[in-house]
Motif scaffolding. Structure first.
Motif, PDB file in Angstrom:
ATOM      1  N   ALA A 145      -8.562 -82.476  10.545  1.00  0.00           N
ATOM      2  CA  ALA A 145      -9.536 -83.527  10.244  1.00  0.00           C
ATOM      3  C   ALA A 145     -10.209 -84.039  11.509  1.00  0.00           C
ATOM      4  O   ALA A 145     -11.427 -84.276  11.526  1.00  0.00           O
ATOM      5  N   GLY A 146      -9.430 -84.189  12.579  1.00  0.00           N
ATOM      6  CA  GLY A 146      -9.971 -84.712  13.832  1.00  0.00           C
ATOM      7  C   GLY A 146     -10.998 -83.787  14.446  1.00  0.00           C
ATOM      8  O   GLY A 146     -12.108 -84.211  14.819  1.00  0.00           O
ATOM      9  N   ILE A 147     -10.673 -82.501  14.536  1.00  0.00           N
ATOM     10  CA  ILE A 147     -11.597 -81.564  15.172  1.00  0.00           C
ATOM     11  C   ILE A 147     -12.821 -81.334  14.297  1.00  0.00           C
ATOM     12  O   ILE A 147     -13.947 -81.178  14.800  1.00  0.00           O
ATOM     13  N   SER A 148     -12.644 -81.373  12.981  1.00  0.00           N
ATOM     14  CA  SER A 148     -13.775 -81.231  12.073  1.00  0.00           C
ATOM     15  C   SER A 148     -14.740 -82.406  12.216  1.00  0.00           C
ATOM     16  O   SER A 148     -15.970 -82.220  12.237  1.00  0.00           O
ATOM     17  N   LEU A 149     -14.200 -83.601  12.351  1.00  0.00           N
ATOM     18  CA  LEU A 149     -15.037 -84.792  12.501  1.00  0.00           C
ATOM     19  C   LEU A 149     -15.829 -84.755  13.806  1.00  0.00           C
ATOM     20  O   LEU A 149     -17.022 -85.079  13.826  1.00  0.00           O
ATOM     21  N   VAL A 150     -15.165 -84.350  14.903  1.00  0.00           N
ATOM     22  CA  VAL A 150     -15.836 -84.292  16.207  1.00  0.00           C
ATOM     23  C   VAL A 150     -17.016 -83.328  16.157  1.00  0.00           C
ATOM     24  O   VAL A 150     -18.127 -83.646  16.608  1.00  0.00           O
ATOM     25  N   TYR A 200     -15.613 -85.642  25.521  1.00  0.00           N
ATOM     26  CA  TYR A 200     -14.625 -86.718  25.616  1.00  0.00           C
ATOM     27  C   TYR A 200     -13.749 -86.740  24.363  1.00  0.00           C
ATOM     28  O   TYR A 200     -12.516 -86.778  24.439  1.00  0.00           O
ATOM     29  N   CYS A 201     -14.375 -86.691  23.192  1.00  0.00           N
ATOM     30  CA  CYS A 201     -13.625 -86.707  21.928  1.00  0.00           C
ATOM     31  C   CYS A 201     -12.812 -85.435  21.751  1.00  0.00           C
ATOM     32  O   CYS A 201     -11.688 -85.459  21.241  1.00  0.00           O
ATOM     33  N   LEU A 202     -13.384 -84.311  22.165  1.00  0.00           N
ATOM     34  CA  LEU A 202     -12.677 -83.038  22.089  1.00  0.00           C
ATOM     35  C   LEU A 202     -11.401 -83.074  22.916  1.00  0.00           C
ATOM     36  O   LEU A 202     -10.338 -82.623  22.484  1.00  0.00           O
ATOM     37  N   CYS A 203     -11.499 -83.645  24.105  1.00  0.00           N
ATOM     38  CA  CYS A 203     -10.326 -83.771  24.974  1.00  0.00           C
ATOM     39  C   CYS A 203      -9.269 -84.658  24.343  1.00  0.00           C
ATOM     40  O   CYS A 203      -8.069 -84.381  24.443  1.00  0.00           O
ATOM     41  N   SER A 204      -9.689 -85.718  23.670  1.00  0.00           N
ATOM     42  CA  SER A 204      -8.746 -86.617  23.008  1.00  0.00           C
ATOM     43  C   SER A 204      -7.950 -85.877  21.938  1.00  0.00           C
ATOM     44  O   SER A 204      -6.732 -86.051  21.815  1.00  0.00           O
ATOM     45  N   VAL A 205      -8.621 -85.022  21.159  1.00  0.00           N
ATOM     46  CA  VAL A 205      -7.930 -84.252  20.120  1.00  0.00           C
ATOM     47  C   VAL A 205      -6.946 -83.271  20.746  1.00  0.00           C
ATOM     48  O   VAL A 205      -5.798 -83.137  20.296  1.00  0.00           O
ATOM     49  N   LEU A 206      -7.363 -82.573  21.795  1.00  0.00           N
ATOM     50  CA  LEU A 206      -6.495 -81.584  22.441  1.00  0.00           C
ATOM     51  C   LEU A 206      -5.262 -82.222  23.062  1.00  0.00           C
ATOM     52  O   LEU A 206      -4.143 -81.719  22.934  1.00  0.00           O
ATOM     53  N   ILE A 223       0.902 -87.798  15.157  1.00  0.00           N
ATOM     54  CA  ILE A 223      -0.130 -87.602  16.167  1.00  0.00           C
ATOM     55  C   ILE A 223      -0.981 -88.855  16.298  1.00  0.00           C
ATOM     56  O   ILE A 223      -1.255 -89.555  15.315  1.00  0.00           O
ATOM     57  N   CYS A 224      -1.389 -89.150  17.542  1.00  0.00           N
ATOM     58  CA  CYS A 224      -2.181 -90.352  17.809  1.00  0.00           C
ATOM     59  C   CYS A 224      -3.346 -89.970  18.725  1.00  0.00           C
ATOM     60  O   CYS A 224      -3.133 -89.517  19.851  1.00  0.00           O
ATOM     61  N   PHE A 225      -4.549 -90.116  18.243  1.00  0.00           N
ATOM     62  CA  PHE A 225      -5.739 -89.812  19.038  1.00  0.00           C
ATOM     63  C   PHE A 225      -6.108 -91.048  19.858  1.00  0.00           C
ATOM     64  O   PHE A 225      -6.372 -92.111  19.296  1.00  0.00           O
ATOM     65  N   LYS A 226      -6.126 -90.894  21.166  1.00  0.00           N
ATOM     66  CA  LYS A 226      -6.381 -92.022  22.058  1.00  0.00           C
ATOM     67  C   LYS A 226      -7.559 -91.739  22.979  1.00  0.00           C
ATOM     68  O   LYS A 226      -7.845 -90.590  23.311  1.00  0.00           O
ATOM     69  N   GLY A 227      -8.201 -92.810  23.400  1.00  0.00           N
ATOM     70  CA  GLY A 227      -9.198 -92.694  24.455  1.00  0.00           C
ATOM     71  C   GLY A 227      -8.502 -92.673  25.804  1.00  0.00           C
ATOM     72  O   GLY A 227      -7.295 -92.893  25.906  1.00  0.00           O
TER      73      GLY A 227
END
Length: 243
Positions: free
Chosen positions: A31-36, A52-58, A86-90
């Motif tokens: 879901a995260g990578i699809s949204l980005v 930036y968002c891609l790095c957060s998912v990885l 899993i926790c997506f962070k800035g």
């Protein structure tokens, strides 16, 4: 954010018979990578925001992977970190990067376009192919659905580096040294590597003023109980090319 049963869930979780991630985390990665990618394609993210968002998912995915750090295999039972949600962070960007240029491609091809004062090289040391070792992170980052095979689910047709082939590496290295339009070439290379120090010295010294430094480093052993050869020697090969 709700999860989705996408490619990672179907192939790299318990649902697909490969325990790289729990089913819940795999769905959130999908879901995260699809949204980005969706936001980027809809112009809701510019290039910098997208990466930036891609790095957060990885980073988030890597923290809950059920591996020893490499993705060439997964653990037979879920480790404690892998069971965390899993926790997506800035993250904070401490240094300005606006003036940096990043290239992706074959080194010898890029040298036809790039020149400068100092070229630092840190090539693969052994026959281990990094496209296999980190295949799953590449699949997530590129939002791909490659054809995969085997217990580990490695994609077919991924890039294979000539630097990891004993019969090909000398030619690659010699071409690079001779064609590099830089005043200084500096290469870090282990004593347990495909090319010998003697070969490297021979190639570099034929193109200018050469010297070598060395330092011992603790050997990385993937958490095994290896007790011998605890240290490797890291060689720093330095060439000042003739004008």
């Amino acid at each position: 954010m709700d999860g989705m049963q996408g490619f990672i869930f179907q192939n790299y979780s318990e649902a697909g018979g490969r325990m790289y991630f729990t089913k819940e985390n795999a769905m959130l990665i999908d879901a995260g990578i699809s949204l980005v990618y969706e936001m980027y394609e809809n112009k809701q993210l510019n290039d910098q925001q997208f990466y930036y968002c891609l790095c957060s998912v990885l980073e988030a995915a890597d923290k809950v992977s059920n591996t020893t750090g490499f993705y060439s295999a997964y653990l037979k039972t879920f480790s404690k970190p892998a069971l965390n949600k899993i926790c997506f962070k800035g993250f904070e960007l401490k240094d300005p990067v606006a003036e940096n240029e990043v290239f992706q491609g074959d080194a010898n091809d890029l040298l036809k376009e790039v020149r400068g004062d100092i070229l630092y090289l840190d090539p693969p040391y052994t026959n281990m192919q990094y496209s296999n070792v980190y295949h799953l992170l590449n699949t997530i980052a590129k939002n791909e659905q490659p054809t995969i095979a085997g217990i580990t689910g490695r994609p077919e047709g991924r890039n294979v580096s000539s630097w990891s082939h004993k019969k090909k590496v000398e030619s690659e290295f010699r071409t690079l040294v001779e064609s590099a339009n830089f005043e200084y070439l500096i290469m870090s290379y282990s004593n347990e590597s495909i090319m010998s120090s003697e070969l490297i010295a021979d190639v570099m010294s034929s193109c200018g003023r050469y010297e070598m430094k060395e330092m011992n480093h603790k050997k990385f052993n993937l958490g095994t109980n290896i007790t011998d050869n605890k240290f490797i020697t890291e060689h720093l090969h330095v060439l000042q090319k003739a004008g």
